[in-house]
Motif scaffolding. Sequence first.
Motif, PDB file in Angstrom:
ATOM      1  N   GLN A 103       5.601   7.304  -3.382  1.00  0.00           N
ATOM      2  CA  GLN A 103       6.350   6.092  -3.041  1.00  0.00           C
ATOM      3  C   GLN A 103       6.406   5.130  -4.218  1.00  0.00           C
ATOM      4  N   LEU A 104       5.307   5.059  -4.971  1.00  0.00           N
ATOM      5  CA  LEU A 104       5.300   4.223  -6.174  1.00  0.00           C
ATOM      6  C   LEU A 104       6.342   4.718  -7.170  1.00  0.00           C
ATOM      7  N   ILE A 112       4.896  -2.487 -12.447  1.00  0.00           N
ATOM      8  CA  ILE A 112       4.563  -1.739 -11.229  1.00  0.00           C
ATOM      9  C   ILE A 112       3.436  -0.765 -11.560  1.00  0.00           C
ATOM     10  N   PHE A 113       2.264  -0.971 -10.999  1.00  0.00           N
ATOM     11  CA  PHE A 113       1.150  -0.083 -11.321  1.00  0.00           C
ATOM     12  C   PHE A 113       0.110  -0.166 -10.215  1.00  0.00           C
ATOM     13  N   PRO A 114      -0.683   0.910 -10.061  1.00  0.00           N
ATOM     14  CA  PRO A 114      -1.724   0.916  -9.017  1.00  0.00           C
ATOM     15  C   PRO A 114      -2.896   0.038  -9.419  1.00  0.00           C
ATOM     16  N   LEU A 115      -3.449  -0.650  -8.457  1.00  0.00           N
ATOM     17  CA  LEU A 115      -4.631  -1.462  -8.683  1.00  0.00           C
ATOM     18  C   LEU A 115      -5.888  -0.586  -8.612  1.00  0.00           C
ATOM     19  N   PRO A 116      -6.968  -0.993  -9.267  1.00  0.00           N
ATOM     20  CA  PRO A 116      -8.210  -0.189  -9.165  1.00  0.00           C
ATOM     21  C   PRO A 116      -8.744  -0.193  -7.755  1.00  0.00           C
ATOM     22  N   ARG A 133       0.863  -1.180   0.000  1.00  0.00           N
ATOM     23  CA  ARG A 133       0.000   0.000   0.000  1.00  0.00           C
ATOM     24  C   ARG A 133       0.901   1.232   0.000  1.00  0.00           C
ATOM     25  N   LEU A 134       0.920   1.951  -1.140  1.00  0.00           N
ATOM     26  CA  LEU A 134       1.856   3.044  -1.337  1.00  0.00           C
ATOM     27  C   LEU A 134       1.134   4.301  -1.771  1.00  0.00           C
TER      28      LEU A 134
END
Length: 203
Positions: A162-163, A198-202, A157-158
């Motif tokens: 941070q990502l 590396i990518f954000p989840l929905p 959880r970023l």
Amino acid sequence: MTEKQTQEKTPTPAVSAERVLDAGALRALAHPIRVQIYDILSQYGAQTASSLAERLGESSGSTSYHLRALAKHDLIREVRDRGTARERWWERPRGMVSLGDPAVMRTPSGRAASQIVLTETLNRRHQQLMEFVSRGAEHAAGGPWEETPMISTATARLTAGQLGELAAEISVIISDYVERYRDQNGDDVRPVTIRADIFPLPD
């Protein structure tokens, strides 16, 4: 020598210059066979139309046509000191390539071409991964490659910052290894694909 002096003398890993594809180059690349050709040249080095045709199950006339289309936009280039007039060798210039030209992405045709390139590239990567899972692990059993592959997924959880930091750190590590070992040859050397998703989840 002080700690500060030591840090100042530590070399920074070399990072290849990034080429942002313009609309013409992106459209030239946006073809399933051309994406595969471009990827093979990236992974395995210089090839001829005949060797590419054998890998892809195409005719050498077809691969020659697609090679010329890629070369027209400097996506690939001829290896001048290798081959003959009838059997030309082609290579992909060094350096990272980006599809993220803002001006191109603002047009429907640019977005469509980018989607084709990304989809075909990821399809090929997934196919290679599944081939390794089904056959590659067996081929590596008992040899020096048995313990070296890594297939890993993690979730954290970023924040957006941070990502970005994580992506930048991993990019430096990958670029360092690529620059150090790009031209390495030997009986125990083989092409290795390095993936970083590396990518954000929905929500």
